[in-house]
Design a protein around this motif. Structure first.
Motif, short mmCIF file in Angstrom:
data_model
loop_
_atom_site.label_atom_id
_atom_site.label_comp_id
_atom_site.label_asym_id
_atom_site.label_seq_id
_atom_site.Cartn_x
_atom_site.Cartn_y
_atom_site.Cartn_z
N ILE A 71 -71.64 -41.59 -27.22
CA ILE A 71 -72.80 -40.71 -27.21
C ILE A 71 -72.34 -39.37 -26.66
CG2 ILE A 71 -75.02 -40.20 -26.12
CD1 ILE A 71 -75.71 -43.08 -26.19
N THR A 72 -72.69 -38.30 -27.35
CA THR A 72 -72.33 -36.95 -26.90
C THR A 72 -73.60 -36.12 -26.75
OG1 THR A 72 -70.19 -37.02 -28.02
CG2 THR A 72 -71.05 -34.85 -27.44
N THR A 73 -73.73 -35.45 -25.60
CA THR A 73 -74.84 -34.53 -25.39
C THR A 73 -74.34 -33.10 -25.60
OG1 THR A 73 -74.46 -34.32 -23.00
CG2 THR A 73 -75.89 -36.10 -23.72
N VAL A 74 -75.19 -32.27 -26.21
CA VAL A 74 -74.83 -30.89 -26.51
C VAL A 74 -75.87 -29.96 -25.92
CG1 VAL A 74 -74.34 -29.20 -28.31
CG2 VAL A 74 -73.79 -31.62 -28.68
N ASN A 75 -75.43 -29.01 -25.10
CA ASN A 75 -76.31 -27.96 -24.61
C ASN A 75 -76.48 -26.95 -25.75
OD1 ASN A 75 -77.20 -25.42 -23.46
ND2 ASN A 75 -76.72 -26.26 -21.45
N LEU A 76 -77.71 -26.81 -26.26
CA LEU A 76 -77.95 -25.97 -27.42
C LEU A 76 -77.82 -24.49 -27.12
CD1 LEU A 76 -80.89 -27.92 -29.07
CD2 LEU A 76 -78.55 -27.70 -29.92
N ASN A 77 -77.78 -24.12 -25.84
CA ASN A 77 -77.64 -22.70 -25.49
C ASN A 77 -76.19 -22.25 -25.55
OD1 ASN A 77 -80.44 -22.31 -25.02
ND2 ASN A 77 -80.24 -23.25 -22.99
N ASP A 78 -75.29 -23.03 -24.94
CA ASP A 78 -73.87 -22.63 -24.95
C ASP A 78 -72.98 -23.55 -25.77
OD1 ASP A 78 -73.66 -24.93 -23.43
OD2 ASP A 78 -73.36 -23.88 -21.53
N LYS A 79 -73.59 -24.58 -26.39
CA LYS A 79 -72.89 -25.54 -27.27
C LYS A 79 -71.83 -26.36 -26.53
CE LYS A 79 -75.22 -24.17 -30.85
NZ LYS A 79 -75.98 -23.08 -30.24
N SER A 80 -71.94 -26.46 -25.22
CA SER A 80 -71.01 -27.29 -24.46
C SER A 80 -71.30 -28.78 -24.70
CB SER A 80 -71.11 -26.98 -22.96
OG SER A 80 -72.43 -27.20 -22.49
N HIS A 81 -70.23 -29.60 -24.74
CA HIS A 81 -70.33 -31.02 -25.04
C HIS A 81 -70.05 -31.86 -23.80
CE1 HIS A 81 -70.10 -29.34 -28.98
NE2 HIS A 81 -69.96 -30.49 -29.61
N THR A 82 -70.73 -33.00 -23.71
CA THR A 82 -70.42 -34.00 -22.69
C THR A 82 -70.43 -35.36 -23.35
OG1 THR A 82 -71.49 -32.69 -20.95
CG2 THR A 82 -71.09 -35.02 -20.48
N ILE A 83 -69.32 -36.09 -23.26
CA ILE A 83 -69.23 -37.43 -23.86
C ILE A 83 -69.59 -38.46 -22.79
CG2 ILE A 83 -67.72 -39.13 -24.92
CD1 ILE A 83 -66.14 -36.89 -26.15
N LEU A 84 -70.53 -39.36 -23.11
CA LEU A 84 -71.01 -40.36 -22.16
C LEU A 84 -70.37 -41.71 -22.46
CD1 LEU A 84 -74.83 -39.51 -22.20
CD2 LEU A 84 -73.04 -38.53 -20.75
N GLU A 85 -70.07 -42.45 -21.40
CA GLU A 85 -69.52 -43.79 -21.54
C GLU A 85 -70.67 -44.79 -21.52
OE1 GLU A 85 -66.44 -44.53 -22.17
OE2 GLU A 85 -65.76 -42.46 -22.04
N VAL A 86 -71.01 -45.33 -22.69
CA VAL A 86 -72.09 -46.30 -22.80
C VAL A 86 -71.60 -47.52 -23.55
CG1 VAL A 86 -73.88 -44.53 -22.73
CG2 VAL A 86 -72.95 -45.26 -24.92
N ILE A 87 -72.44 -48.56 -23.55
CA ILE A 87 -72.05 -49.81 -24.19
C ILE A 87 -71.95 -49.64 -25.70
CG2 ILE A 87 -72.80 -52.19 -24.64
CD1 ILE A 87 -74.00 -52.21 -21.84
N GLY A 88 -72.84 -48.87 -26.28
CA GLY A 88 -72.86 -48.68 -27.72
C GLY A 88 -74.27 -48.45 -28.20
N THR A 89 -74.42 -47.94 -29.42
CA THR A 89 -75.75 -47.65 -29.93
C THR A 89 -75.71 -47.46 -31.43
OG1 THR A 89 -77.59 -46.10 -29.84
CG2 THR A 89 -75.41 -45.19 -29.47
#
Length: 374
Positions: free
Chosen positions: A237-255
């Motif tokens: 799962i990756t979250t994206v800040n729509l203002n600066d387009k920075s990415h954060t990858i999250l460690e999750v079980i799956g989805t």
């Protein structure tokens, strides 16, 4: 007056219990809730008595000092025996205090609707033109203005009116697109699968305005207007800040399908038949599994935080409580549900749309979407 205000400020700092109350209603057991409410009741009684004591005294009376200058000052100063006098005018307090103790104590706890009160009522279905009845719906959205958007397996985005009548084709892609979500204003995000991209589409201008690259396959999408959340089936799962387009990858079980609501990420996993709830930073909050949820393929949340799941193997729509402890089947084959897949909810208008399959007069089947009031 300054002393009184300081004293009241100190009292305020001791009785602000909203955050504690909110956490208690979300996570406390019934026994903990009982004792917690007893403590809140005790505190509110003490505060009410304090306010009533202040009001019964002269703490809030307005004191106006009025100076009268002697007219003798206009004559010779040697005849002046007094500069005047000071008169204190006292006005009764106009402060209106409503403690709610006499007839409103029973309203201390305000609860939202329970899961048993969720009963969808069919409002309409989208009217699919005869020349478009080969549609294979991957995603369906309700826009803030009440219009509907459908993502077809032919890589095409389509718009329907508030009444469910086809308006126009928005855009067609060359890449495979699997899911879609509303972002903000006139913008919709589409996942472009193996292209490892998200396409942001202006649905009024019928144009792709931006493409965002990802280090992994893009299957599901959800947004709250400032953050975009993308998932890879069974993976990242990756979250994206729509203002600066920075990415954060999250460690999750799956989805497999994903939704976003009030700083929490909700996921359903097809092979595990489970629903997960995470903080926006990736920490797990709860996991739910029930026999009514079999092969989940769609997920959405209403205004109260109830989680709606498309259970494809059971051919039903199931609601999970906000705390992830109970569930209820709200739509099934008995309600005309046959091949559900995509789901979306407009929390402002309390409308839900679910893709479905129906038959025409000749008995031929085709896909459309049912719209419900929830």
């Amino acid at each position: 007056m300054a002393t009184l205000v300081d004293q009241m400020d100190q009292r305020v700092s001791k009785i602000e219990m909203q955050s504690e109350f909110t956490e208690m209603t979300q996570y406390a057991t019934e026994l903990q809730m009982y004792f917690g409410l007893r403590e809140i009741e005790k505190t509110t009684f003490q505060v009410t008595k304090y306010i009533e004591d202040l009001e019964s005294g002269d703490n809030f009376n307005e004191q106006n000092l009025e100076v009268k200058i002697s007219s003798a000052l206009r004559s010779k100063l040697k005849d002046v025996k007094s500069f005047g006098y000071i008169k204190i005018n006292t006005t009764s307090s106009t402060l209106q205090i409503k403690t709610g103790r006499k007839d409103q104590a029973q309203h201390l706890v305000s609860k939202g609707p329970g899961i048993d009160h969720i009963i969808p009522s069919l409002s309409k279905s989208l009217i699919i033109p005869e020349n478009m009845r080969s549609l294979d719906i991957y995603a369906t959205l309700i826009l803030p203005n009440g219009k509907f958007v459908i993502l077809d397996s032919n890589k095409t985005l389509l718009m329907f009116s508030n009444e469910g009548i086809f308006i126009r084709q928005i855009v067609t892609f060359t890449e495979d697109s699997y899911r879609a979500c509303f972002v903000r204003q006139n913008t919709v995000a589409l996942t472009l699968g193996l292209a490892n991209q998200i396409a942001l589409v202006d649905i009024e201008k019928n144009a792709i305005i931006e493409r965002i690259e990802f280090p992994h396959k893009c299957d599901g999408a959800a947004s709250n207007g400032t953050t975009l959340v993308i998932n890879e089936d069974g993976g990242k799962i990756t979250t994206v800040n729509l203002n600066d387009k920075s990415h954060t990858i999250l460690e999750v079980i799956g989805t497999d399908c994903i939704s976003l609501f009030k700083g929490k990420i909700y996921c359903a996993v097809y092979l595990e038949n489970k629903v997960y709830c995470y903080k926006i930073t990736g920490e797990p909050l709860w996991t739910f599994q029930h026999q009514d949820i079999a092969s989940p393929v769609g997920i959405a949340l209403d205004m109260h935080g109830f989680v709606y799941i498309v259970s494809i193997r059971n051919i039903s729509i199931v609601v999970v409580s906000p705390d992830g402890k109970t569930c209820k089947t709200i739509l099934s084959e008995d309600d005309g549900i046959t091949v559900p897949w995509a789901i979306d909810i407009n929390r402002e208008t309390r409308m839900m749309v679910v893709s479905n399959e129906i038959s025409d007069a000749s008995g031929a089947t085709y896909q459309t979407a049912f719209v419900y009031k929830i």
